[in-house]
Design a protein around this motif. Structure first.
Motif, PDB file in Angstrom:
ATOM      1  N   GLU A  94       0.822  -1.211   0.000  1.00  0.00           N
ATOM      2  CA  GLU A  94       0.000   0.000   0.000  1.00  0.00           C
ATOM      3  C   GLU A  94       0.860   1.267   0.000  1.00  0.00           C
ATOM      4  N   TYR A  95       1.934   1.278   0.779  1.00  0.00           N
ATOM      5  CA  TYR A  95       2.774   2.483   0.820  1.00  0.00           C
ATOM      6  C   TYR A  95       3.423   2.742  -0.535  1.00  0.00           C
ATOM      7  N   GLU A  96       3.699   1.685  -1.309  1.00  0.00           N
ATOM      8  CA  GLU A  96       4.272   1.887  -2.643  1.00  0.00           C
ATOM      9  C   GLU A  96       3.249   2.510  -3.586  1.00  0.00           C
ATOM     10  N   TYR A  97       2.009   2.016  -3.524  1.00  0.00           N
ATOM     11  CA  TYR A  97       0.947   2.642  -4.321  1.00  0.00           C
ATOM     12  C   TYR A  97       0.822   4.115  -3.958  1.00  0.00           C
ATOM     13  N   GLU A  98       0.789   4.411  -2.658  1.00  0.00           N
ATOM     14  CA  GLU A  98       0.629   5.794  -2.208  1.00  0.00           C
ATOM     15  C   GLU A  98       1.784   6.677  -2.677  1.00  0.00           C
ATOM     16  N   ALA A  99       3.007   6.161  -2.598  1.00  0.00           N
ATOM     17  CA  ALA A  99       4.166   6.929  -3.033  1.00  0.00           C
ATOM     18  C   ALA A  99       4.129   7.179  -4.545  1.00  0.00           C
ATOM     19  N   LEU A 100       3.742   6.171  -5.308  1.00  0.00           N
ATOM     20  CA  LEU A 100       3.658   6.332  -6.759  1.00  0.00           C
ATOM     21  C   LEU A 100       2.539   7.295  -7.153  1.00  0.00           C
ATOM     22  N   ILE A 101       1.416   7.221  -6.467  1.00  0.00           N
ATOM     23  CA  ILE A 101       0.314   8.157  -6.732  1.00  0.00           C
ATOM     24  C   ILE A 101       0.804   9.592  -6.501  1.00  0.00           C
ATOM     25  N   ALA A 102       1.466   9.816  -5.366  1.00  0.00           N
ATOM     26  CA  ALA A 102       1.980  11.164  -5.055  1.00  0.00           C
ATOM     27  C   ALA A 102       2.996  11.604  -6.107  1.00  0.00           C
ATOM     28  N   HIS A 103       3.878  10.709  -6.520  1.00  0.00           N
ATOM     29  CA  HIS A 103       4.893  11.043  -7.521  1.00  0.00           C
ATOM     30  C   HIS A 103       4.250  11.459  -8.842  1.00  0.00           C
ATOM     31  N   TYR A 104       3.305  10.667  -9.335  1.00  0.00           N
ATOM     32  CA  TYR A 104       2.702  10.981 -10.639  1.00  0.00           C
ATOM     33  C   TYR A 104       1.799  12.207 -10.566  1.00  0.00           C
ATOM     34  N   LYS A 105       1.142  12.439  -9.442  1.00  0.00           N
ATOM     35  CA  LYS A 105       0.363  13.675  -9.295  1.00  0.00           C
ATOM     36  C   LYS A 105       1.285  14.895  -9.393  1.00  0.00           C
ATOM     37  N   LYS A 106       2.440  14.806  -8.751  1.00  0.00           N
ATOM     38  CA  LYS A 106       3.407  15.904  -8.786  1.00  0.00           C
ATOM     39  C   LYS A 106       3.908  16.125 -10.214  1.00  0.00           C
ATOM     40  N   GLU A 107       4.218  15.054 -10.921  1.00  0.00           N
ATOM     41  CA  GLU A 107       4.691  15.163 -12.307  1.00  0.00           C
ATOM     42  C   GLU A 107       3.615  15.739 -13.227  1.00  0.00           C
ATOM     43  N   ILE A 108       2.378  15.316 -13.027  1.00  0.00           N
ATOM     44  CA  ILE A 108       1.259  15.838 -13.826  1.00  0.00           C
ATOM     45  C   ILE A 108       1.121  17.333 -13.594  1.00  0.00           C
ATOM     46  N   LYS A 109       1.153  17.733 -12.341  1.00  0.00           N
ATOM     47  CA  LYS A 109       1.032  19.162 -12.010  1.00  0.00           C
ATOM     48  C   LYS A 109       2.153  19.954 -12.669  1.00  0.00           C
ATOM     49  N   ARG A 110       3.373  19.437 -12.606  1.00  0.00           N
ATOM     50  CA  ARG A 110       4.524  20.109 -13.211  1.00  0.00           C
ATOM     51  C   ARG A 110       4.338  20.257 -14.722  1.00  0.00           C
ATOM     52  N   MET A 111       3.940  19.175 -15.381  1.00  0.00           N
ATOM     53  CA  MET A 111       3.769  19.237 -16.839  1.00  0.00           C
ATOM     54  C   MET A 111       2.652  20.189 -17.240  1.00  0.00           C
ATOM     55  N   LEU A 112       1.556  20.164 -16.502  1.00  0.00           N
ATOM     56  CA  LEU A 112       0.442  21.067 -16.821  1.00  0.00           C
ATOM     57  C   LEU A 112       0.855  22.518 -16.660  1.00  0.00           C
ATOM     58  N   GLU A 113       1.593  22.830 -15.584  1.00  0.00           N
ATOM     59  CA  GLU A 113       2.055  24.198 -15.367  1.00  0.00           C
ATOM     60  C   GLU A 113       3.038  24.629 -16.457  1.00  0.00           C
ATOM     61  N   GLU A 114       3.971  23.738 -16.814  1.00  0.00           N
ATOM     62  CA  GLU A 114       4.945  24.065 -17.862  1.00  0.00           C
ATOM     63  C   GLU A 114       4.271  24.362 -19.193  1.00  0.00           C
ATOM     64  N   ARG A 115       3.164  23.679 -19.464  1.00  0.00           N
ATOM     65  CA  ARG A 115       2.490  23.806 -20.759  1.00  0.00           C
ATOM     66  C   ARG A 115       1.284  24.747 -20.717  1.00  0.00           C
ATOM     67  N   ASN A 116       1.068  25.334 -19.530  1.00  0.00           N
ATOM     68  CA  ASN A 116      -0.075  26.236 -19.352  1.00  0.00           C
ATOM     69  C   ASN A 116      -1.389  25.570 -19.755  1.00  0.00           C
ATOM     70  N   LEU A 117      -1.600  24.351 -19.269  1.00  0.00           N
ATOM     71  CA  LEU A 117      -2.810  23.571 -19.558  1.00  0.00           C
ATOM     72  C   LEU A 117      -3.468  23.171 -18.242  1.00  0.00           C
ATOM     73  N   ASP A 118      -4.680  22.680 -18.339  1.00  0.00           N
ATOM     74  CA  ASP A 118      -5.309  22.033 -17.183  1.00  0.00           C
ATOM     75  C   ASP A 118      -5.648  20.603 -17.580  1.00  0.00           C
ATOM     76  N   ILE A 119      -5.961  19.795 -16.594  1.00  0.00           N
ATOM     77  CA  ILE A 119      -6.147  18.361 -16.793  1.00  0.00           C
ATOM     78  C   ILE A 119      -7.291  18.046 -17.767  1.00  0.00           C
ATOM     79  N   SER A 120      -8.214  18.979 -17.942  1.00  0.00           N
ATOM     80  CA  SER A 120      -9.342  18.727 -18.851  1.00  0.00           C
ATOM     81  C   SER A 120      -8.889  18.591 -20.304  1.00  0.00           C
ATOM     82  N   CYS A 121      -7.639  18.976 -20.607  1.00  0.00           N
ATOM     83  CA  CYS A 121      -7.145  18.819 -21.994  1.00  0.00           C
ATOM     84  C   CYS A 121      -7.156  17.354 -22.412  1.00  0.00           C
ATOM     85  N   LEU A 122      -7.119  16.445 -21.444  1.00  0.00           N
ATOM     86  CA  LEU A 122      -7.116  15.016 -21.770  1.00  0.00           C
ATOM     87  C   LEU A 122      -8.498  14.498 -22.158  1.00  0.00           C
TER      88      LEU A 122
END
Length: 145
Positions: free
Chosen positions: A115-143
């Motif tokens: 469970e802790y691995e799932y939680e850590a991976l979820i946090a990691h990918y959320k952070k990466e998604i946020k970073r990419m969206l900010e860099e590209r000036n997009l929001d998640i609805s673009c998907l």
């Protein structure tokens, strides 16, 4: 025990969602909201992308592999049985033959996530998604729009 199993299943679903978002955003052509399908090579809007798995998701060792998972058009992923030959050609072009052979050889390795691995991976990918969206000036609805 049933509660722990339910929690692990819930965490796996959450990780699947975040990982899929990450892969689709990662594979957008820079400066656009389009992607090139790993299997057929067509360029399509990102809302027509799936997170396609070369090796089936049932193999936990490769389920969250960033090499195994790439943006794939819905037609190739869902209706063309994964367009597996096209997918492999695309992987070799993107990552090289050696990495694809290593990926294929790891298919049957046993992998169980805590469970802790799932939680850590979820946090990691959320952070990466946020970073990419900010860099590209997009929001998640673009998907989805």
């Amino acid at each position: 025990m049933q509660t722990k199993k339910n929690n692990s299943a819930s965490l796996k679903r959450r990780l699947d969602t975040e990982f899929s978002r990450y892969i689709r955003l990662r594979d957008m052509i820079p400066g656009t909201t389009v992607f090139r399908c790993i299997s057929c090579g067509l360029i399509k809007p990102i809302n027509q992308a799936d997170c396609g798995h070369y090796i089936n998701r049932s193999h936990m060792n490769t389920r969250y592999s960033e090499i195994n998972c790439n943006a794939q058009c819905k037609n190739c992923n869902r209706f063309d049985e994964g367009n597996i030959q096209g997918y492999r050609r695309g992987l070799v072009m993107k990552y090289g033959e050696k990495k694809v052979l290593l990926l294929e050889s790891s298919k049957y390795d046993i992998r169980k996530y805590a469970e802790y691995e799932y939680e850590a991976l979820i946090a990691h990918y959320k952070k990466e998604i946020k970073r990419m969206l900010e860099e590209r000036n997009l929001d998640i609805s673009c998907l989805t729009r």
